[in-house]
Design an enzyme around this catalytic site. Structure first.
Site, PDB file in Angstrom:
ATOM      1  N   SER A  60       0.826  -1.214   0.000  1.00  0.00           N
ATOM      2  CA  SER A  60       0.000   0.000   0.000  1.00  0.00           C
ATOM      3  C   SER A  60       0.856   1.258   0.000  1.00  0.00           C
ATOM      4  O   SER A  60       1.991   1.251   0.470  1.00  0.00           O
ATOM      5  CB  SER A  60      -0.887   0.034   1.249  1.00  0.00           C
TER       6      SER A  60
HETATM    7  N1  SAH Z   1       0.376  -5.479   4.370  1.00  0.00           N
HETATM    8  C1  SAH Z   1       0.951  -5.825   3.104  1.00  0.00           C
HETATM    9  C2  SAH Z   1      -0.064  -5.702   1.998  1.00  0.00           C
HETATM   10  C3  SAH Z   1       0.083  -6.774   0.975  1.00  0.00           C
HETATM   11  S1  SAH Z   1      -1.272  -6.937  -0.139  1.00  0.00           S
HETATM   12  C4  SAH Z   1       2.212  -5.032   2.851  1.00  0.00           C
HETATM   13  O1  SAH Z   1       2.494  -4.119   3.638  1.00  0.00           O
HETATM   14  O2  SAH Z   1       2.962  -5.338   1.921  1.00  0.00           O
HETATM   15  C5  SAH Z   1      -2.370  -8.002   0.742  1.00  0.00           C
HETATM   16  C6  SAH Z   1      -1.845  -9.331   1.191  1.00  0.00           C
HETATM   17  O3  SAH Z   1      -2.931 -10.067   1.758  1.00  0.00           O
HETATM   18  C7  SAH Z   1      -1.271 -10.216   0.085  1.00  0.00           C
HETATM   19  O4  SAH Z   1       0.022 -10.608   0.450  1.00  0.00           O
HETATM   20  C8  SAH Z   1      -2.231 -11.406   0.041  1.00  0.00           C
HETATM   21  O5  SAH Z   1      -1.593 -12.624  -0.301  1.00  0.00           O
HETATM   22  C9  SAH Z   1      -2.742 -11.438   1.459  1.00  0.00           C
HETATM   23  N2  SAH Z   1      -4.018 -12.124   1.667  1.00  0.00           N
HETATM   24  C10 SAH Z   1      -5.127 -12.118   0.879  1.00  0.00           C
HETATM   25  N3  SAH Z   1      -6.099 -12.866   1.427  1.00  0.00           N
HETATM   26  C11 SAH Z   1      -5.595 -13.373   2.594  1.00  0.00           C
HETATM   27  C12 SAH Z   1      -6.123 -14.224   3.621  1.00  0.00           C
HETATM   28  N4  SAH Z   1      -7.363 -14.723   3.581  1.00  0.00           N
HETATM   29  N5  SAH Z   1      -5.324 -14.517   4.671  1.00  0.00           N
HETATM   30  C13 SAH Z   1      -4.061 -14.021   4.759  1.00  0.00           C
HETATM   31  N6  SAH Z   1      -3.512 -13.227   3.822  1.00  0.00           N
HETATM   32  C14 SAH Z   1      -4.266 -12.891   2.754  1.00  0.00           C
END
Ligand code: SAH
Length: 210
Positions: A60
């Site tokens: 993000s």
């Molecule tokens: N907080 C992260 C954002 C990554 S994007 C950062 O700072 O980089 C969102 C993330 O959520 C992705 O890595 C995706 O694989 C994960 N995600 C999506 N659905 C999920 C779920 N049900 N449980 C755990 N992780 C999930």
């Protein structure tokens, strides 16, 4: 390009865009965002933009990380925070600069392992990571006084609401595609209250592990 001065300029931009919490701004200043993206993108790490981290996922933009963290902490200091969607680990590291116990769940093994290695190298030994489906929360570690979800769902998973301590907050994006809103759920004596904040754009919360 990745110096403290560059980071200080990012902090000033975030302050100008309405981020008020000095604690949160301090954490953004302290955490080296360029270490959470591929080397080719490191020079863009202190622009206020989202960056690709592979597998169709994004880190993000700093304003969003700062805003979500600020909303999560708005009720006072927190002890135990659960993050869903570790991804690059950047938001996790920002939380760890502010909260003693940080837990984070990621469904993709690649990101989970990469974050483990990153935190080990950076000496962030208090963060506890799990490879799993975050929609189930982490019952063994519950309750949490803060839960942050960094992927958008159609509705708030019941399990996450249930693992919120009285006085606790759950911050997450709700909705699909371009129709997303950041919301905060607060658990108090009357039950759970929801407040809608800004428009936002996150990747979807998916079920199952890979
Ligand atoms: N907080 C992260 C954002 C990554 S994007 C950062 O700072 O980089 C969102 C993330 O959520 C992705 O890595 C995706 O694989 C994960 N995600 C999506 N659905 C999920 C779920 N049900 N449980 C755990 N992780 C999930």
């Amino acid at each position: 390009m990745t110096s403290r001065r560059t980071r200080a300029r990012l902090v000033e931009r975030l302050r100008a865009q309405g981020i008020k919490s000095e604690m949160v701004l301090r954490a953004i200043y302290e955490v080296p965002r360029h270490l959470f993206v591929e080397e080719a993108l490191a020079s863009r790490a202190y622009e206020d933009s989202a960056l690709p981290i592979g597998y169709g996922q994004t880190l993000s933009q700093p304003w969003t990380v700062a805003h979500m963290t600020e909303v999560l902490l708005a009720g006072g200091p927190l002890q135990r925070v659960l993050e869903i969607g570790t991804g690059s680990g950047y938001q996790t590291a920002v939380l760890a600069a502010l909260v003693p116990y940080v837990y984070s769940i990621e469904r993709l093994a690649f990101f989970h392992q990469q974050a483990q290695a990153r935190f080990r190298e950076m000496g962030l030994t208090r963060i506890v990571l799990r490879h799993g489906d975050g929609a189930q929360g982490w019952p063994e570690k519950a309750p949490f006084d803060g839960i942050l979800v960094t992927a958008a769902a159609g509705f708030a998973p019941e399990a996450l609401i249930a693992q919120l301590q009285p006085g606790g907050r759950l911050v997450m994006p709700l909705g699909e595609g371009r129709q997303q809103r950041l919301v905060v759920f607060r658990r108090d004596a009357q039950g759970v209250q929801m407040e809608t904040l800004t428009e936002c754009c996150f990747v979807p919360l998916l079920s199952g592990v890979c």
